[in-house]
Scaffold this motif. Structure first.
Motif, short mmCIF file in Angstrom:
data_model
loop_
_atom_site.label_atom_id
_atom_site.label_comp_id
_atom_site.label_asym_id
_atom_site.label_seq_id
_atom_site.Cartn_x
_atom_site.Cartn_y
_atom_site.Cartn_z
N LEU A 155 -28.72 -60.90 -35.22
CA LEU A 155 -29.09 -62.25 -35.65
C LEU A 155 -29.98 -62.93 -34.61
CD1 LEU A 155 -25.69 -63.59 -37.04
CD2 LEU A 155 -27.84 -63.57 -38.29
N LEU A 156 -29.59 -62.77 -33.32
CA LEU A 156 -30.34 -63.44 -32.25
C LEU A 156 -31.73 -62.82 -32.09
CD1 LEU A 156 -27.47 -63.89 -29.68
CD2 LEU A 156 -28.87 -65.73 -30.58
N LEU A 157 -31.80 -61.48 -32.14
CA LEU A 157 -33.10 -60.81 -31.99
C LEU A 157 -34.02 -61.21 -33.13
CD1 LEU A 157 -32.40 -57.16 -30.83
CD2 LEU A 157 -33.63 -58.95 -29.62
N ASP A 158 -33.46 -61.25 -34.34
CA ASP A 158 -34.25 -61.63 -35.50
C ASP A 158 -34.78 -63.05 -35.36
OD1 ASP A 158 -35.25 -61.04 -38.12
OD2 ASP A 158 -33.76 -62.46 -38.88
N ALA A 159 -33.89 -63.96 -34.89
CA ALA A 159 -34.30 -65.35 -34.74
C ALA A 159 -35.36 -65.50 -33.65
CB ALA A 159 -33.09 -66.22 -34.40
N ARG A 160 -35.22 -64.71 -32.58
CA ARG A 160 -36.21 -64.78 -31.51
C ARG A 160 -37.58 -64.38 -32.05
NH1 ARG A 160 -38.67 -61.02 -28.92
NH2 ARG A 160 -39.72 -61.49 -26.95
N GLY A 161 -37.61 -63.32 -32.90
CA GLY A 161 -38.87 -62.89 -33.47
C GLY A 161 -39.48 -63.93 -34.40
#
Lengths: 102, 306
Positions: free
Chosen positions: B69-75
């Protein structure tokens, strides 16, 4: 020192580190990271003292499994709010975050 | 539990060092990758503490899904770097240190004799309908907690769904801009091998939960991991997996079971030992489906609904 005490102490440190990070860091995703760290610390504090007997107490284990699922739900909501804020304003931090450094 | 060994000292120190480093990392990407590492080491610590159920949940949910979730949001939040290196702020540091100090003092002054509840759980385990103590606590002895937890999951889904569809800034993840199968041979082969395996592991964990570490939450999280993998590789999830009835099934069925007990003259959620096993299996299957659907939907959001 016993195994249980050691991991409980690690949990206390993680909770304090996470709390500090959640307040100090301004990027909203970093706040989510820090709160998750603090939650992990609290989970360790709950389960580790129950590991002092021959078996590990199942009641705090069940509470922590519940807690992990609630934490991911809350994190997902927080992350979506952050993404929404970014989509609307282009910012990744709350607007007044820069001015509250007293 | 086992004795304190050098491994535990290393593991604990590594956890604290990783936590420090991931909070201080100037690069958010580095911080998130370290967070996933932290989660995996933490699940190892859960194993050392004799809590394999928590270890499974931590690895699948704490490290896996939260990290994704965090990696996706960062992208999806490009160019929004708001801070340089971490600074220490004294009032906050004092507050956090005081909190940590109180917690450390509480740990060091715990009464020597453990006054836990494992005895009480073991004494009534036969009546719970399952043979694994953690599952018995989750679904029967503390069924209230689990019912409300399923409610929290459902609420989170509702809130994310209410945030409404938004175009993702990355064209490769926009369903309207994307080719149907953008994957390439390696990713396609990986997905076709991994997803059936994840479904198998999820089904095993669900089945094992009645007598061994495992259960609805771990199984649901593994299945949701499969959903995330499909989503990331550009395979659209079936519309039914995001439908409101599927998402609410676990909560509704558990609530229905509880209310049926009340209607039969017992207390809310009070299960008769003779019926407990069948009812708990029913609740577990429904909860697994809902947990998988919600967690996958929290990742995919409404992004792919055109």
């Amino acid at each position: 020192m016993t195994l249980a005490t050691w991991y409980a102490l690690v949990g206390a440190l993680l909770a304090a580190l996470g709390l500090h990070g959640a307040v100090v860091r301004r990027h909203l995703l970093r706040k989510v990271l820090a709160l998750n760290l603090a939650a992990s610390g609290v989970f360790l504090l709950l389960v580790a003292p129950g590991a002092r007997g021959p078996t590990t107490d199942p009641v705090p284990q069940a509470m922590v499994i519940t807690g992990i699922v609630v934490a991911v739900s809350a994190s997902a909501l927080a992350i979506w709010l952050a993404r929404r804020l970014h989509a609307e304003t282009g910012r990744a931090a709350l607007p007044d975050a820069e001015d509250d450094r007293a | 539990m086992g004795e304190l060994e050098a491994l535990d000292l290393l593991l604990g120190l590594a956890l604290v060092a990783l936590a420090w480093r991931l909070l201080a990392a100037p690069d958010l990407f580095e911080g998130i990758v370290l967070f996933v590492t932290f989660g995996l080491l933490l699940s190892f610590a859960w194993v050392r503490l004799g809590a394999p159920d928590v270890a499974l949940a931590e690895a699948a949910i704490g490290a896996g899904l939260t990290g994704a979730l965090l990696l996706d949001a960062r992208g999806a939040m490009p160019g929004a770097s708001v801070e340089g290196p971490a600074r220490l702020r004294w009032p906050v540091a004092v507050l956090a240190a005081a909190t940590g100090g109180v917690l450390v003092a509480a740990v060091l002054t715990l009464p020597a004799a453990p006054a836990g509840l494992e005895g009480a759980v073991a004494a009534r385990l036969e009546e719970s309908g399952v043979a694994h103590p953690v599952t018995a606590v989750l679904l029967n002895f503390r069924g209230y907690d689990t019912l409300l937890e399923l409610g929290v999951l459902w609420l989170a889904w509702l809130a994310v769904a209410a945030a409404g569809p938004r175009p993702d800034p990355r064209p490769e993840l926009r369903p309207d801009l994307r080719a149907e199968a953008p994957t390439g041979p390696v990713l396609a082969a990986l997905v076709s091998q991994l997803v059936p395996l994840l479904i198998l592991v999820g089904a095993y964990l669900l089945w094992a939960g009645a007598h061994a570490p495992g259960g609805a939450f771990q199984a649901g999280a593994i299945l949701a991991g499969g959903g995330v993998l499909l989503r990331l590789s550009g395979v659209p999830l079936p519309e039914a997996a995001r439908a409101a009835p599927v998402v609410g099934l676990g909560f509704a069925l558990f609530l229905g079971v509880g209310l049926a007990q009340a209607a039969a003259g017992r207390r809310f959620l009070e299960l008769l030992p003779a019926q407990a096993h069948d009812l708990l299996v029913l609740v577990e299957v429904a909860a697994t489906v809902s947990i998988a659907a919600v967690l996958a939907a929290l990742f995919a959001g409404r992004r792919s609904v055109s």
